[in-house]
Design an enzyme around this catalytic site. Structure first.
Site, PDB file in Angstrom:
ATOM      1  CG  ASP A 102      -1.627   1.212   1.531  1.00 21.36           C
ATOM      2  OD1 ASP A 102      -2.399   1.620   0.666  1.00 21.36           O
ATOM      3  OD2 ASP A 102      -1.423   1.786   2.609  1.00 21.36           O
ATOM      4  CG  ASP A 105       2.481  -0.347   5.493  1.00 27.17           C
ATOM      5  OD1 ASP A 105       2.195  -0.335   4.275  1.00 27.17           O
ATOM      6  OD2 ASP A 105       1.655  -0.019   6.366  1.00 27.17           O
ATOM      7  CE1 TYR A 254      -5.597   3.784   3.459  1.00 23.00           C
ATOM      8  CE2 TYR A 254      -4.351   1.873   4.171  1.00 23.00           C
ATOM      9  CZ  TYR A 254      -4.415   3.088   3.533  1.00 23.00           C
ATOM     10  OH  TYR A 254      -3.289   3.625   2.957  1.00 23.00           O
ATOM     11  CD  GLU A 500       3.399   5.632   4.946  1.00 25.92           C
ATOM     12  OE1 GLU A 500       2.863   6.235   5.892  1.00 25.92           O
ATOM     13  OE2 GLU A 500       3.462   4.382   4.880  1.00 25.92           O
TER      14      GLU A 500
END
Ligand code: NAG
Ligand code: NAG
Ligand code: NAG
Length: 532
Positions: A102, A105, A254, A500
């Site tokens: 995703d 990670d 999420y 990120e």
């Protein structure tokens, strides 16, 4: 992505008012900060230099190769990566090898992965010719297929969809290359007893959109995708529920805060586009009110909240005669789409999206760029629609033509590519200055192909995460979270709110880069901005 407790719709849930009974203005969550007349197109005025959109497009597609899980193909171009996750699903007796990591990670999260594939597919549907002219169509199709091949595997029977592999908590405990992964690869599913209408609806949308992409070049595959999409939609519609209630481990990462009604409408809309079958259109029309399709005016379009994209697609149906009988409902969809677009343009009455002093749309501090890239995409698509349907956009602040909309979308893109107070490209690997300490396990550790010596769970934190040096591998094409509300950006590995990247940040840019490239090619001596 890192644990996210900062989701927009957490704010939504705090409202005690009934969800769908208010006038749209009350539902807008983002407070007005900037007076209407302050910045309309000022950020574009400083954009003089032309950017190399062809290079940006090429790089954006490379990013998806960096995020690949599974066995890498012979033509893998991102060579610092190697095979990984080869036993995913084994514990549960199902083959879940493949798909995408995703973000920084190694969890394979179904909902954002599906949204990524929907946006990649929508990019190709809208801008196929431009992408092909740039010589990138094959790469775009591969990026989509890497996701849809995985969804086919994950949809093991009509009412079973594997939702996630790995979990955020144990994954984040370690800092390892994907090739060395020692963390849990437990897989989680939704089924009749553990429903997930949001996940099923978004995966249906992704597969329906991809079926349109492959219709001509790979009809058999296209048909297969459509079959899965139809089954998934039916499953999601029949067994109603939020997937985060069924898959508890996803909650801190999420959670589907907007619920599943947006994904069901969105899935039906994409299935209508893919099949031309009135059943799906009837669904979008009949449920427009009770599912919030014409009630919500929201200034965010994201992996969680699909209303703006749905409303924009519904608006486009108005241009076709065969939809005349639905004009009344479609007009209401359109008015909500316009609300979104006008709020991006700072031309609503009061409720506009905030901007940084440098002119960047600003929704929240955590991974703000995801909202910029989806906004640039919707604005670009709508601008093209205005040309083809010969329409203008009527906002409270005035009438806007397609060029103004495109110009604003371009200003956001150019901000991303370096036209900003930091002189920084937030697309990694583009230009001369870009983030070098992206919060990404694989990129921050020596390439497995160079050094196969095992790097353990906490060893990665000690030896690689905490190093002040730049990452050894450049995560080319990743769009990072981006600057704060004052245009400041700190290029530090532990600053995951800003450094990120996520797959759904870059996906919409594929289409927008292709469109801007086409404009540049048509008008090489004069950038769009220079005409203002
Ligand atoms: C939508 O409503 C129409 C008219 O009331 C009805 O004929 C149709 O079956 C409904 N379709 C769906 C998918 O609910
Ligand atoms: C604009 O917003 C103000 C304040 O909410 C309101 O009084 C006014 O009627 C609105 N104007 C229009 C044209 O909607
Ligand atoms: C960005 O570039 C401009 C123009 O070259 C320069 O004046 C400014 O100091 C630069 N800002 C940073 C943060 O490097």
């Amino acid at each position: 992505m890192e644990k996210n407790n900062n989701n927009i719709l957490n704010e939504l849930q705090l409202q005690t008012i009934p969800r769908f009974s208010l006038p749209s203005n009350s539902l807008l969550l983002l407070p007005l900060v900037i007076p209407i007349f302050t910045f309309i197109f000022t950020s574009t005025a400083t954009t003089v230099s032309a950017f190399d959109y062809a290079d940006a497009l090429t790089k954006s597609l490379l990013y998806f190769e960096s995020q690949r899980s599974g066995r890498l193909p012979y033509n893998q171009r991102v060579t610092w990566r190697d095979n990984s996750g080869l036993t995913d699903g084994l514990e549960q007796g199902v083959d879940l090898v493949g798909g995408y990591y995703d973000a920084g990670d190694h969890v394979k999260f179904g909902l954002p992965m599906a949204f990524t594939v929907t946006m990649l597919s929508w990019s190709v549907i809208e801008f196929r010719d431009q992408i092909a002219e740039a010589g990138e169509l094959e790469h775009a199709l591969e990026a989509i297929k890497w996701g849809t091949d995985y969804f086919i595997k994950a949809h093991t029977s009509p009412n079973v969809l594997w939702a996630e592999v790995g979990d955020g908590d144990t994954d984040h405990y370690c800092w390892q290359r994907p090739e060395d992964m020692t963390t849990s690869r437990h897989a989680y599913k939704i089924d009749e007893n553990n429903p997930g209408s949001d996940l099923a609806g978004e995966t249906a949308a992704a597969m329906a959109a991809a079926s349109i992409v492959f219709k001509k070049t790979n009809p058999h595959y296209s048909h297969l995708l459509l079959h899965h999409a139809q089954q998934l939609f039916e499953f999601g519609d029949k067994y109603r529920g939020r997937y985060d209630a069924s898959v508890g481990v996803v909650k801190s990462y999420y959670a589907s805060v907007s619920g599943y009604m947006d994904e069901l409408l969105w899935g039906a809309m994409w299935l209508y586009k893919a099949t031309d079958s009135d059943n799906y259109l009837d669904y979008v029309i009949n449920k427009s009110h009770c599912f919030g399709g014409i009630g919500w005016a929201i200034t965010e379009f994201s992996w969680d909240v699909k209303y703006a994209g749905l409303q924009l697609m519904a608006s486009k149906l108005l241009a076709e005669d065969k939809h005349k009988k639905h004009t009344h409902i479609l007009e209401q969809y359109r008015s909500k789409a316009e609300y979104y677009l006008c709020s991006c343009l700072n031309m609503n009455n009061g409720s506009n999206i905030d901007r940084t002093p440098g002119g960047l749309l600003y929704i929240r501090q955590w991974n703000n760029m995801q909202y910029v890239s989806t906004a640039a995409f919707l604005l670009t698509v709508y601008s093209d629609f205005m040309v083809s349907s010969n329409q203008q956009l009527n906002c409270h602040g005035g009438t806007v033509d397609h060029e103004e909309i495109l110009s604003f979308a371009k200003s956001q893109l150019d901000y991303i590519l370096g036209s900003n107070p930091m002189n920084m490209s937030y697309l990694v690997g583009y230009g001369s200055k870009y983030p070098t300490r992206v919060h990404h396990r694989g990129a921050s550790i020596v390439s497995y192909r160079e050094n196969k010596g095992f790097i353990g769970c906490t060893q990665g934190y000690d030896n690689w995460y905490s190093r002040p040096e730049p990452n050894p591998n450049v995560l080319v094409g990743a769009l990072v979270g981006g600057p704060d509300c004052q245009d400041n950006f700190m290029d530090q590995r532990d600053n995951y709110m800003q450094t990120e990247a996520c797959t759904y940040n870059t996906a919409p840019l594929v289409g927008v880069f292709a469109k801007m490239l086409q404009l540049q090619d048509q008008n090489p001596s004069q950038s769009l901005v220079a005409s203002y």
